[in-house]
Design an enzyme around this catalytic site. Structure first.
Site, PDB file in Angstrom:
ATOM      1  CE1 TYR A  40      -2.448   7.443  -9.018  1.00  6.76           C
ATOM      2  CE2 TYR A  40      -3.425   6.125  -7.268  1.00  6.76           C
ATOM      3  CZ  TYR A  40      -2.859   6.217  -8.516  1.00  6.76           C
ATOM      4  OH  TYR A  40      -2.696   5.074  -9.266  1.00  6.76           O
ATOM      5  CB  CYS A  72      -3.397   4.590  -2.311  1.00 10.20           C
ATOM      6  SG  CYS A  72      -3.586   6.294  -2.859  1.00 10.20           S
ATOM      7  CG  ASN A  73      -5.271   6.745   3.501  1.00 13.66           C
ATOM      8  OD1 ASN A  73      -6.022   6.486   4.435  1.00 13.66           O
ATOM      9  ND2 ASN A  73      -3.990   6.424   3.532  1.00 13.66           N
ATOM     10  CB  THR A  74      -5.460   9.584  -2.552  1.00 11.04           C
ATOM     11  OG1 THR A  74      -4.580  10.125  -1.579  1.00 11.04           O
ATOM     12  CG2 THR A  74      -6.016  10.692  -3.415  1.00 11.04           C
ATOM     13  CB  CYS A 186      -1.120  10.191   3.066  1.00  8.20           C
ATOM     14  SG  CYS A 186      -0.041   9.991   1.623  1.00  8.20           S
TER      15      CYS A 186
HETATM   16  N1  DGL Z   1       0.006   7.349  -0.736  1.00  7.32           N
HETATM   17  C1  DGL Z   1      -1.217   7.914  -1.132  1.00  7.32           C
HETATM   18  C2  DGL Z   1      -2.265   7.939  -0.060  1.00  7.32           C
HETATM   19  O1  DGL Z   1      -2.271   7.118   0.826  1.00  7.32           O
HETATM   20  C3  DGL Z   1      -1.297   9.074  -2.092  1.00  7.32           C
HETATM   21  C4  DGL Z   1      -0.147   9.940  -2.425  1.00  7.32           C
HETATM   22  C5  DGL Z   1      -0.407  10.760  -3.680  1.00  7.32           C
HETATM   23  O2  DGL Z   1      -0.158  10.237  -4.760  1.00  7.32           O
HETATM   24  O3  DGL Z   1      -0.896  11.903  -3.566  1.00  7.32           O
HETATM   25  O4  DGL Z   1      -3.136   8.751  -0.068  1.00  7.32           O
END
Ligand code: DGL
Length: 267
Positions: A40, A72-74, A186
């Site tokens: 993501y 997921c932060n994104t 993340c």
């Molecule tokens: N685990 C995800 C986050 O917390 C995103 C990882 C990804 O798909 O780039 O941002």
């Protein structure tokens, strides 16, 4: 029975699942990895906003959770509002732990390690402006570290030279030597937390959002009146794509209490 759907692009959801289990061992979990759209961190905001509400609505229709955790932060920093509007159940998001880091730092210098998307987002800017206006934030966005965590969970040895290079983007900053707090923004990164800690000065406190997200999730479950209780075979992992190498994940899934894997492409 209290049932939580934990959603991420990949294995990052496992770090949040582990915290939810720690706080409420009886919770039934459905872990979803949108590996078809992974990573993501390199996706545009319109791409994520265009995909996530519909995908999550379909997943909720199928699995009927009491609460959805966007682990997921994104995704949370861009589409939380749209996701909430699309779902009929409470949604708990995961956003960078800027506030606790700002309270913790003594030097006034913190590191922010997330995906390229998260560290640049307007939402993240606002968190910094609101909670850490006087703090110097050294940011680095790394999809490479996301990939490293994915590979580790598939049983591969982590490459410390590569990890050191990623961390040097923070430590080589002009004020890197003053950094005393690091935010893992993340959900993949707590999965390589020990290795990160090993390479950094022991004086640096590493913070992530997992525990706070678990706390909020349990609160929402209590408010919604969902009751605890676990049945064998309840906990599943759902992937949006079949993928070579997924079998390598099995030990990690089993270690996180997951009983079986399903694929979901019907969205
Ligand atoms: N685990 C995800 C986050 O917390 C995103 C990882 C990804 O798909 O780039 O941002």
């Amino acid at each position: 029975m209290a049932h939580v759907l934990i959603f991420d692009s990949g294995v990052g959801g496992l770090s949040v699942l582990a915290e939810i289990r720690k706080a409420a061992p009886d919770t039934r979990t459905t872990l979803v990895a949108d590996n078809d759209f992974f990573p993501y961190g390199n996706r545009t905001e319109p791409e994520l906003i265009g995909r996530l509400p519909n995908l999550l609505a379909k997943l909720c229709e199928r699995h009927l959770p009491d609460v959805v955790v966007v682990a997921c932060n994104t995704a949370s920093t861009v589409a939380l509002e749209e996701i909430r509007l699309a779902l009929g159940v409470p949604v708990v998001g995961t956003v960078p732990a800027i506030k606790p880091a700002a309270l913790k730092t003594e030097t006034g210098v913190i590191g922010l390690l997330g995906t390229p998307g998260t560290v640049e987002r307007q939402y993240t800017e606002e968190l910094i402006a609101d909670y850490a206006p006087d703090v110097h934030v050294i940011r680095h966005g790394s999809s490479e570290l996301v990939e490293m965590a994915e590979r580790k969970l598939r049983g591969e040895q982590l490459n410390f030279t590569d990890l050191k290079r990623v961390l040097s983007k923070l430590t080589n900053d002009l004020r890197g030597h003053e950094m005393d707090t690091l935010v893992l923004a993340c959900t993949h990164f707590p999965l390589v937390r020990e290795e990160i800690a090993y390479l950094l000065s022991p004086d640096i406190t590493i913070i992530d959002s997992g525990e706070a997200v678990a706390r909020r999730t349990i609160n929402r479950l209590n408010l919604s009146g969902a009751s605890g209780g676990h049945q064998a075979g309840d906990n599943i992992a759902v992937f949006t794509a079949e993928e070579e190498g997924l079998a390598g994940l099995e030990p990690a899934l089993v270690a996180h209490g997951i009983d079986r894997v399903e694929y979901f492409q019907d969205y």
